[in-house]
Write a protein that holds these residues in place. Structure first.
Motif, PDB file in Angstrom:
ATOM      1  N   VAL A  44     -29.044  -4.323  11.706  1.00  0.00           N
ATOM      2  CA  VAL A  44     -29.948  -3.225  11.643  1.00  0.00           C
ATOM      3  C   VAL A  44     -28.514  -2.131  12.308  1.00  0.00           C
ATOM      4  CG1 VAL A  44     -31.612  -3.576  10.761  1.00  0.00           C
ATOM      5  CG2 VAL A  44     -30.741  -2.739  12.612  1.00  0.00           C
ATOM      6  N   ALA A  45     -28.216  -0.992  11.826  1.00  0.00           N
ATOM      7  CA  ALA A  45     -27.598  -0.236  12.406  1.00  0.00           C
ATOM      8  C   ALA A  45     -27.493   1.227  13.209  1.00  0.00           C
ATOM      9  CB  ALA A  45     -25.985   0.808  11.527  1.00  0.00           C
ATOM     10  N   GLY A  46     -27.381   1.626  14.001  1.00  0.00           N
ATOM     11  CA  GLY A  46     -28.634   3.000  14.661  1.00  0.00           C
ATOM     12  C   GLY A  46     -27.645   4.073  14.286  1.00  0.00           C
ATOM     13  N   ALA A  47     -28.424   5.579  15.242  1.00  0.00           N
ATOM     14  CA  ALA A  47     -27.382   6.625  15.391  1.00  0.00           C
ATOM     15  C   ALA A  47     -27.360   7.044  16.478  1.00  0.00           C
ATOM     16  CB  ALA A  47     -27.395   7.483  14.230  1.00  0.00           C
ATOM     17  N   LEU A  48     -26.552   7.987  16.865  1.00  0.00           N
ATOM     18  CA  LEU A  48     -26.684   9.347  18.147  1.00  0.00           C
ATOM     19  C   LEU A  48     -25.838  11.031  18.072  1.00  0.00           C
ATOM     20  CD1 LEU A  48     -26.853  10.080  20.864  1.00  0.00           C
ATOM     21  CD2 LEU A  48     -24.548   8.892  21.323  1.00  0.00           C
ATOM     22  N   ASN A  49     -26.959  11.460  17.744  1.00  0.00           N
ATOM     23  CA  ASN A  49     -26.947  13.354  17.513  1.00  0.00           C
ATOM     24  C   ASN A  49     -26.433  13.956  18.923  1.00  0.00           C
ATOM     25  OD1 ASN A  49     -27.253  15.578  17.160  1.00  0.00           O
ATOM     26  ND2 ASN A  49     -27.750  15.813  15.304  1.00  0.00           N
ATOM     27  N   VAL A  50     -25.082  14.156  18.756  1.00  0.00           N
ATOM     28  CA  VAL A  50     -24.479  13.811  20.308  1.00  0.00           C
ATOM     29  C   VAL A  50     -25.063  15.741  20.731  1.00  0.00           C
ATOM     30  CG1 VAL A  50     -23.106  12.497  20.538  1.00  0.00           C
ATOM     31  CG2 VAL A  50     -22.226  14.913  19.670  1.00  0.00           C
ATOM     32  N   ARG A  51     -25.178  16.990  19.383  1.00  0.00           N
ATOM     33  CA  ARG A  51     -26.128  17.664  20.002  1.00  0.00           C
ATOM     34  C   ARG A  51     -27.518  17.786  20.593  1.00  0.00           C
ATOM     35  NH1 ARG A  51     -26.828  20.996  15.659  1.00  0.00           N
ATOM     36  NH2 ARG A  51     -27.627  22.550  16.214  1.00  0.00           N
ATOM     37  N   THR A  52     -28.597  16.699  20.264  1.00  0.00           N
ATOM     38  CA  THR A  52     -29.622  16.685  20.187  1.00  0.00           C
ATOM     39  C   THR A  52     -29.999  16.136  21.173  1.00  0.00           C
ATOM     40  OG1 THR A  52     -30.491  14.949  19.131  1.00  0.00           O
ATOM     41  CG2 THR A  52     -30.125  17.739  17.964  1.00  0.00           C
ATOM     42  N   ARG A  53     -28.813  14.595  21.633  1.00  0.00           N
ATOM     43  CA  ARG A  53     -29.356  14.095  22.120  1.00  0.00           C
ATOM     44  C   ARG A  53     -30.340  12.395  21.624  1.00  0.00           C
ATOM     45  NH1 ARG A  53     -26.131  14.174  27.023  1.00  0.00           N
ATOM     46  NH2 ARG A  53     -27.354  12.594  28.416  1.00  0.00           N
ATOM     47  N   VAL A  63     -38.240   4.982  10.895  1.00  0.00           N
ATOM     48  CA  VAL A  63     -37.266   5.196  12.082  1.00  0.00           C
ATOM     49  C   VAL A  63     -37.791   5.305  13.476  1.00  0.00           C
ATOM     50  CG1 VAL A  63     -34.950   6.517  12.266  1.00  0.00           C
ATOM     51  CG2 VAL A  63     -35.268   5.664  10.146  1.00  0.00           C
ATOM     52  N   SER A  64     -37.299   4.930  14.805  1.00  0.00           N
ATOM     53  CA  SER A  64     -37.660   5.456  16.067  1.00  0.00           C
ATOM     54  C   SER A  64     -36.899   6.181  16.192  1.00  0.00           C
ATOM     55  CB  SER A  64     -37.640   3.857  17.006  1.00  0.00           C
ATOM     56  OG  SER A  64     -39.128   3.363  16.365  1.00  0.00           O
ATOM     57  N   VAL A  65     -37.560   7.083  16.988  1.00  0.00           N
ATOM     58  CA  VAL A  65     -36.094   8.149  17.981  1.00  0.00           C
ATOM     59  C   VAL A  65     -36.154   8.203  19.263  1.00  0.00           C
ATOM     60  CG1 VAL A  65     -36.144  10.757  17.114  1.00  0.00           C
ATOM     61  CG2 VAL A  65     -36.493  10.171  15.316  1.00  0.00           C
ATOM     62  N   LEU A  66     -35.716   8.197  19.932  1.00  0.00           N
ATOM     63  CA  LEU A  66     -35.868   8.358  21.203  1.00  0.00           C
ATOM     64  C   LEU A  66     -34.270   9.438  21.510  1.00  0.00           C
ATOM     65  CD1 LEU A  66     -34.198   3.725  21.876  1.00  0.00           C
ATOM     66  CD2 LEU A  66     -36.322   5.308  22.023  1.00  0.00           C
ATOM     67  N   LEU A  67     -34.741   9.711  22.463  1.00  0.00           N
ATOM     68  CA  LEU A  67     -34.337  11.079  23.699  1.00  0.00           C
ATOM     69  C   LEU A  67     -33.781  10.840  24.573  1.00  0.00           C
ATOM     70  CD1 LEU A  67     -33.299  14.167  23.766  1.00  0.00           C
ATOM     71  CD2 LEU A  67     -35.602  14.436  24.729  1.00  0.00           C
ATOM     72  N   VAL A  85     -29.278   3.812   9.997  1.00  0.00           N
ATOM     73  CA  VAL A  85     -28.527   4.933   9.997  1.00  0.00           C
ATOM     74  C   VAL A  85     -27.654   5.788  10.423  1.00  0.00           C
ATOM     75  CG1 VAL A  85     -30.102   6.881  11.750  1.00  0.00           C
ATOM     76  CG2 VAL A  85     -31.324   5.046  10.846  1.00  0.00           C
ATOM     77  N   ALA A  86     -27.425   7.290   9.588  1.00  0.00           N
ATOM     78  CA  ALA A  86     -26.112   7.869  10.418  1.00  0.00           C
ATOM     79  C   ALA A  86     -27.065   9.621  10.713  1.00  0.00           C
ATOM     80  CB  ALA A  86     -25.017   7.828   8.528  1.00  0.00           C
ATOM     81  N   ALA A  87     -25.895  10.048  11.964  1.00  0.00           N
ATOM     82  CA  ALA A  87     -26.513  11.259  12.368  1.00  0.00           C
ATOM     83  C   ALA A  87     -25.782  12.294  12.288  1.00  0.00           C
ATOM     84  CB  ALA A  87     -26.936  11.463  13.173  1.00  0.00           C
ATOM     85  N   ASN A  88     -25.712  13.616  11.735  1.00  0.00           N
ATOM     86  CA  ASN A  88     -24.726  14.341  11.466  1.00  0.00           C
ATOM     87  C   ASN A  88     -25.008  15.437  12.536  1.00  0.00           C
ATOM     88  OD1 ASN A  88     -23.732  17.392  10.639  1.00  0.00           O
ATOM     89  ND2 ASN A  88     -23.471  16.283   8.307  1.00  0.00           N
ATOM     90  N   ALA A  89     -24.500  15.620  13.241  1.00  0.00           N
ATOM     91  CA  ALA A  89     -24.769  16.719  14.288  1.00  0.00           C
ATOM     92  C   ALA A  89     -24.714  18.613  13.717  1.00  0.00           C
ATOM     93  CB  ALA A  89     -23.251  16.304  15.615  1.00  0.00           C
ATOM     94  N   THR A  90     -24.216  18.266  13.070  1.00  0.00           N
ATOM     95  CA  THR A  90     -23.441  19.547  12.884  1.00  0.00           C
ATOM     96  C   THR A  90     -24.809  20.555  12.321  1.00  0.00           C
ATOM     97  OG1 THR A  90     -21.543  19.768  12.732  1.00  0.00           O
ATOM     98  CG2 THR A  90     -21.765  20.981  11.385  1.00  0.00           C
ATOM     99  N   THR A  91     -25.091  19.667  11.082  1.00  0.00           N
ATOM    100  CA  THR A  91     -26.220  19.930  10.529  1.00  0.00           C
ATOM    101  C   THR A  91     -27.365  19.294  11.079  1.00  0.00           C
ATOM    102  OG1 THR A  91     -26.323  17.979   9.257  1.00  0.00           O
ATOM    103  CG2 THR A  91     -25.344  19.929   8.423  1.00  0.00           C
ATOM    104  N   ASN A  92     -27.562  18.948  12.169  1.00  0.00           N
ATOM    105  CA  ASN A  92     -29.184  18.046  12.157  1.00  0.00           C
ATOM    106  C   ASN A  92     -29.226  17.571  11.447  1.00  0.00           C
ATOM    107  OD1 ASN A  92     -30.653  17.549  14.570  1.00  0.00           O
ATOM    108  ND2 ASN A  92     -31.833  18.771  14.126  1.00  0.00           N
ATOM    109  N   GLN A  93     -29.019  16.811  10.828  1.00  0.00           N
ATOM    110  CA  GLN A  93     -29.682  15.482   9.545  1.00  0.00           C
ATOM    111  C   GLN A  93     -29.504  14.387   9.781  1.00  0.00           C
ATOM    112  OE1 GLN A  93     -28.555  17.807   5.420  1.00  0.00           O
ATOM    113  NE2 GLN A  93     -30.468  19.269   5.500  1.00  0.00           N
ATOM    114  N   VAL A  96     -30.284   7.784   6.469  1.00  0.00           N
ATOM    115  CA  VAL A  96     -30.822   6.312   5.952  1.00  0.00           C
ATOM    116  C   VAL A  96     -30.655   5.420   4.851  1.00  0.00           C
ATOM    117  CG1 VAL A  96     -32.522   5.417   6.486  1.00  0.00           C
ATOM    118  CG2 VAL A  96     -33.043   7.652   7.232  1.00  0.00           C
ATOM    119  N   SER A  97     -29.988   4.297   4.654  1.00  0.00           N
ATOM    120  CA  SER A  97     -30.274   3.713   4.130  1.00  0.00           C
ATOM    121  C   SER A  97     -30.759   2.170   4.031  1.00  0.00           C
ATOM    122  CB  SER A  97     -28.229   3.026   3.776  1.00  0.00           C
ATOM    123  OG  SER A  97     -28.629   2.144   5.145  1.00  0.00           O
TER     124      SER A  97
END
Length: 103
Positions: A44-53, A63-67, A85-93, A96-97
């Motif tokens: 499975v694929a996890g994702a990182l949002n660099v803006r929100t960390r 979907v588990s969320v880690l900070l 999961v893919a994260a869009n740092a610009t839209t903060n969305q 999920v497939s």
């Protein structure tokens, strides 16, 4: 130069002959972290949002969320067999497939 792995706290070190070396300030690279082997589901694929960390990791129905790689935040539930999961740092969305869509 290219960095092909999402992560937190990357730095660049520069040196040249007799010049004094310098290090960059730490920076983060977002996107898909990579495939992780999970029983019954396969990778499975996890994702990182660099803006929100925040790091997003799919489970069997949530979907588990880690900070910052350590603090577990409230989970996103009600999903049918999330796979990637893919994260869009610009839209903060996040996107999920689902394995259910692949059947």
């Amino acid at each position: 130069m290219a960095v092909d792995s999402a992560g937190l706290g990357y730095t660049l070190d520069a040196t040249s002959g007799t010049l004094t070396g310098a290090a960059s300030t730490p920076f983060d690279i977002g996107g898909v972290i990579g495939a992780i082997p999970v029983t019954q589901l396969g990778p499975v694929a996890g994702a990182l949002n660099v803006r929100t960390r925040k790091i997003y990791l799919p489970g069997s129905s949530l979907v588990s969320v880690l900070l910052d790689d350590k603090e577990l935040l409230p989970q996103i539930s009600g999903l049918e067999t999330p796979f990637g999961v893919a994260a869009n740092a610009t839209t903060n969305q996040i996107y999920v497939s689902s394995l259910a869509a692949l059947r």
